[in-house]
Design a protein around this motif. Structure first.
Motif, PDB file in Angstrom:
ATOM      1  N   GLU A   1      69.506  64.235  36.758  1.00 56.57           N
ATOM      2  CA  GLU A   1      69.694  63.475  35.518  1.00 56.57           C
ATOM      3  C   GLU A   1      69.808  62.003  35.815  1.00 56.57           C
ATOM      4  O   GLU A   1      70.407  61.598  36.787  1.00 56.57           O
TER       5      GLU A   1
ATOM      6  N   GLY B   1      69.021  59.502  40.744  1.00 58.14           N
ATOM      7  CA  GLY B   1      69.832  60.162  39.735  1.00 58.14           C
ATOM      8  C   GLY B   1      70.929  61.004  40.337  1.00 58.14           C
ATOM      9  O   GLY B   1      71.259  60.866  41.524  1.00 58.14           O
TER      10      GLY B   1
ATOM     11  N   PRO C   1      62.131  63.190  43.269  1.00 54.93           N
ATOM     12  CA  PRO C   1      61.080  62.367  42.672  1.00 54.93           C
ATOM     13  C   PRO C   1      61.617  61.086  42.035  1.00 54.93           C
ATOM     14  O   PRO C   1      60.848  60.196  41.692  1.00 54.93           O
ATOM     15  N   CYS C   2      62.951  60.996  41.876  1.00 56.66           N
ATOM     16  CA  CYS C   2      63.545  59.831  41.222  1.00 56.66           C
ATOM     17  C   CYS C   2      65.002  59.679  41.653  1.00 56.66           C
ATOM     18  O   CYS C   2      65.565  60.571  42.279  1.00 56.66           O
TER      19      CYS C   2
ATOM     20  N   GLU D   1      65.370  58.336  45.198  1.00 56.92           N
ATOM     21  CA  GLU D   1      63.991  58.804  45.297  1.00 56.92           C
ATOM     22  C   GLU D   1      63.612  58.931  46.769  1.00 56.92           C
ATOM     23  O   GLU D   1      63.860  58.031  47.567  1.00 56.92           O
TER      24      GLU D   1
ATOM     25  N   THR E   1      61.314  75.766  38.386  1.00 62.82           N
ATOM     26  CA  THR E   1      62.314  74.704  38.455  1.00 62.82           C
ATOM     27  C   THR E   1      63.430  75.146  39.382  1.00 62.82           C
ATOM     28  O   THR E   1      63.989  76.219  39.223  1.00 62.82           O
TER      29      THR E   1
ATOM     30  N   ILE F   1      67.675  70.175  38.964  1.00 63.69           N
ATOM     31  CA  ILE F   1      67.538  69.238  37.855  1.00 63.69           C
ATOM     32  C   ILE F   1      68.319  67.982  38.196  1.00 63.69           C
ATOM     33  O   ILE F   1      69.493  68.053  38.562  1.00 63.69           O
TER      34      ILE F   1
ATOM     35  N   GLY G   1      67.075  66.262  31.843  1.00 56.87           N
ATOM     36  CA  GLY G   1      66.898  65.603  33.121  1.00 56.87           C
ATOM     37  C   GLY G   1      65.525  65.861  33.684  1.00 56.87           C
ATOM     38  O   GLY G   1      64.666  66.466  33.045  1.00 56.87           O
ATOM     39  N   THR G   2      65.327  65.431  34.908  1.00 54.32           N
ATOM     40  CA  THR G   2      64.044  65.605  35.585  1.00 54.32           C
ATOM     41  C   THR G   2      64.061  66.908  36.375  1.00 54.32           C
ATOM     42  O   THR G   2      64.856  67.050  37.307  1.00 54.32           O
ATOM     43  N   PRO G   3      63.220  67.864  35.997  1.00 51.93           N
ATOM     44  CA  PRO G   3      63.179  69.102  36.777  1.00 51.93           C
ATOM     45  C   PRO G   3      62.413  68.880  38.082  1.00 51.93           C
ATOM     46  O   PRO G   3      61.374  68.226  38.085  1.00 51.93           O
ATOM     47  N   VAL G   4      62.959  69.400  39.169  1.00 46.31           N
ATOM     48  CA  VAL G   4      62.255  69.369  40.448  1.00 46.31           C
ATOM     49  C   VAL G   4      61.754  70.786  40.660  1.00 46.31           C
ATOM     50  O   VAL G   4      62.542  71.721  40.783  1.00 46.31           O
ATOM     51  N   LYS G   5      60.434  70.937  40.684  1.00 50.17           N
ATOM     52  CA  LYS G   5      59.822  72.261  40.763  1.00 50.17           C
ATOM     53  C   LYS G   5      59.308  72.536  42.166  1.00 50.17           C
ATOM     54  O   LYS G   5      58.951  71.626  42.900  1.00 50.17           O
TER      55      LYS G   5
END
Length: 155
Positions: free
Chosen positions: A155, A132, A129-130, A110, A150, A153, A79-83
């Protein structure tokens, strides 16, 4: 002995302390006593390991947040990690008595606020950021997070 001579002697003693690796030097002359101690070297502790070690091993399921990793060896879900964009304190809700911004399994769009990082008394809202679904939350409220760590996360 005047102040300039005292200063020169002190500097020479500090140099001797450093070059010989001594822990302490004491000098008595007439009515003057000089004692210089070297500080022990600070222990080297990896900063990123501190939040993981301080976090509880299991999180309450009611909180809707997953337990933090016990080490870097644990694989994170795809998935997309959000840090975290900065070092600070993680908060999952806008106030202690308010519900969290997101829970595991919740769909986000988003720009939705995911969590807050407090740094220098400033609350920084971190946005999705997106689009999901939140798959994992890797921090507990009040945890210190590092730059680029991170935290969520999607997905």
């Amino acid at each position: 002995m005047d102040i300039k001579e005292l200063k020169d002697v002190a500097v020479e003693l500090m140099d001797a302390l450093k070059t010989r690796g001594l822990g302490e030097i004491e000098l008595e002359m007439d009515d003057v006593k000089i004692k210089i101690k070297s500080a022990p070297p600070a222990p080297v502790v990896p900063v990123a390991a501190a939040p993981v070690a301080a976090a509880p091993a299991a999180a309450p399921a009611a909180a809707g947040e997953a337990a933090p990793a016990a080490g870097a060896a644990e694989e994170l879900p795809a998935g997309t990690p959000v840090k975290s964009p900065l070092v600070g304190t993680f908060y999952s809700s806008p106030a202690p008595d308010a519900p969290p911004f997101v829970l595991v399994g919740q769909k986000v769009k988003e720009g939705d606020t995911l969590f807050i990082i407090e740094a220098m008394k400033t609350m920084n809202e971190i946005k999705a950021p997106c689009d999901g679904t939140v798959v994992r939350i890797l921090a507990q409220p009040g945890d210190m997070v590092e730059y680029n760590q991170t935290v969520v996360i999607i997905e």
